[in-house]
Motif scaffolding. Structure first.
Motif, PDB file in Angstrom:
ATOM      1  N   ASP A  48       0.851  -1.191   0.000  1.00 44.35           N
ATOM      2  CA  ASP A  48       0.000   0.000   0.000  1.00 44.35           C
ATOM      3  C   ASP A  48       0.883   1.237   0.000  1.00 44.35           C
ATOM      4  OD1 ASP A  48      -2.705  -1.157   0.256  1.00 44.35           O
ATOM      5  OD2 ASP A  48      -1.941  -1.925   2.152  1.00 44.35           O
ATOM      6  N   LEU A  49       0.805   2.015  -1.071  1.00 47.96           N
ATOM      7  CA  LEU A  49       1.511   3.289  -1.166  1.00 47.96           C
ATOM      8  C   LEU A  49       0.616   4.349  -0.556  1.00 47.96           C
ATOM      9  CD1 LEU A  49       3.630   5.331  -2.282  1.00 47.96           C
ATOM     10  CD2 LEU A  49       2.307   5.308  -4.428  1.00 47.96           C
ATOM     11  N   PRO A  66       7.013  -2.557  -4.908  1.00 47.08           N
ATOM     12  CA  PRO A  66       7.195  -1.228  -5.504  1.00 47.08           C
ATOM     13  C   PRO A  66       8.262  -1.224  -6.596  1.00 47.08           C
ATOM     14  CG  PRO A  66       7.035  -1.059  -3.128  1.00 47.08           C
ATOM     15  CD  PRO A  66       7.128  -2.523  -3.449  1.00 47.08           C
ATOM     16  N   PRO A  67       8.107  -0.341  -7.591  1.00 47.50           N
ATOM     17  CA  PRO A  67       9.106  -0.257  -8.661  1.00 47.50           C
ATOM     18  C   PRO A  67      10.419   0.313  -8.129  1.00 47.50           C
ATOM     19  CG  PRO A  67       7.502   1.513  -8.887  1.00 47.50           C
ATOM     20  CD  PRO A  67       7.032   0.636  -7.769  1.00 47.50           C
ATOM     21  N   THR A  68      11.520  -0.312  -8.511  1.00 45.83           N
ATOM     22  CA  THR A  68      12.830   0.158  -8.052  1.00 45.83           C
ATOM     23  C   THR A  68      13.733   0.569  -9.205  1.00 45.83           C
ATOM     24  OG1 THR A  68      13.646  -2.115  -7.990  1.00 45.83           O
ATOM     25  CG2 THR A  68      12.774  -1.201  -5.925  1.00 45.83           C
ATOM     26  N   ASN A 126      12.041  10.185  -0.626  1.00 48.77           N
ATOM     27  CA  ASN A 126      13.274  10.122   0.150  1.00 48.77           C
ATOM     28  C   ASN A 126      13.014   9.173   1.319  1.00 48.77           C
ATOM     29  OD1 ASN A 126      15.823  10.544   1.151  1.00 48.77           O
ATOM     30  ND2 ASN A 126      15.290  12.460   2.172  1.00 48.77           N
ATOM     31  N   GLY A 127      13.072   7.884   1.038  1.00 46.77           N
ATOM     32  CA  GLY A 127      12.804   6.868   2.044  1.00 46.77           C
ATOM     33  C   GLY A 127      14.050   6.088   2.394  1.00 46.77           C
ATOM     34  N   LYS A 128      13.871   5.064   3.194  1.00 49.08           N
ATOM     35  CA  LYS A 128      14.988   4.196   3.569  1.00 49.08           C
ATOM     36  C   LYS A 128      15.351   3.274   2.410  1.00 49.08           C
ATOM     37  CE  LYS A 128      13.789   4.367   8.445  1.00 49.08           C
ATOM     38  NZ  LYS A 128      12.440   4.863   8.606  1.00 49.08           N
ATOM     39  N   LYS A 129      14.348   2.805   1.661  1.00 51.37           N
ATOM     40  CA  LYS A 129      14.573   1.909   0.527  1.00 51.37           C
ATOM     41  C   LYS A 129      14.409   2.614  -0.816  1.00 51.37           C
ATOM     42  CE  LYS A 129      13.084  -2.266   2.935  1.00 51.37           C
ATOM     43  NZ  LYS A 129      12.169  -3.403   2.922  1.00 51.37           N
ATOM     44  N   LEU A 130      13.365   3.411  -0.941  1.00 48.47           N
ATOM     45  CA  LEU A 130      13.083   4.066  -2.213  1.00 48.47           C
ATOM     46  C   LEU A 130      13.523   5.524  -2.177  1.00 48.47           C
ATOM     47  CD1 LEU A 130       9.519   2.730  -3.116  1.00 48.47           C
ATOM     48  CD2 LEU A 130      11.740   1.799  -3.756  1.00 48.47           C
ATOM     49  N   LYS A 131      14.286   5.888  -3.197  1.00 44.98           N
ATOM     50  CA  LYS A 131      14.732   7.273  -3.356  1.00 44.98           C
ATOM     51  C   LYS A 131      14.625   7.611  -4.833  1.00 44.98           C
ATOM     52  CE  LYS A 131      18.070   7.145   0.448  1.00 44.98           C
ATOM     53  NZ  LYS A 131      17.191   7.729   1.399  1.00 44.98           N
TER      54      LYS A 131
END
Length: 151
Positions: A48-49, A66-68, A126-131
């Motif tokens: 869930d985004l 999520p797309p990386t 700007n997250g821990k995994k996704l940037k």
């Protein structure tokens, strides 16, 4: 009322989910808006985004991780708004309740909204995994369907 659908789907005497209330945005914003991605093992595993907008968490259910990378596209179904307190929620929603199953925080942080209209939302996570830069684009193929992509 933005949280009416959220509240009508839940039995708060049975679920540990927050009731929440709408937090009106400050003008000008005193901080960057937040985002959270929940990993949710309900009837099927999905993500869930959730993006903070207008005092609530606008939410999309995403059937795949999520797309990386730039070539990945994910279907994202726009669902009911959630209260801001949901950004810290993790736990198990009991059987017999809407969304029953385990909820974990997969990633969280702040984001910057770059542009938004009825068909497209551009933002930088700007997250821990996704940037990096992402976009949600509304589709006409699936009810409440959007495509979520890294750009």
């Amino acid at each position: 009322m933005p949280l009416e659908i959220y509240k009508n789907k839940r039995k708060f005497s049975e679920t540990p989910e927050p009731k929440g209330k709408i937090k009106l945005p400050r003008t000008p914003p005193a901080r960057k808006p937040i985002f959270v991605i929940h990993k949710h093992q309900a009837s099927h595993l999905h993500y869930d985004l959730r993006l903070e907008m207008s005092g609530v968490l606008r939410s999309w259910a995403v059937p795949k991780p999520p797309p990386t990378i730039k070539s990945e596209k994910r279907l994202a179904i726009h669902v009911e708004d959630h209260p801001l307190e949901y950004a810290k929620f993790k736990g198990t929603i009991p059987e017999g309740n809407y969304g029953a199953g385990k909820v974990e925080i997969w990633d969280n942080g702040t984001y910057m909204l770059k542009s938004k209209d009825e068909k497209k939302i551009e933002f930088e996570l700007n997250g821990k995994k996704l940037k990096g830069n992402y976009v949600l684009v509304k589709t006409g193929y699936v009810k409440n369907g959007w495509l979520w992509m890294k750009v």
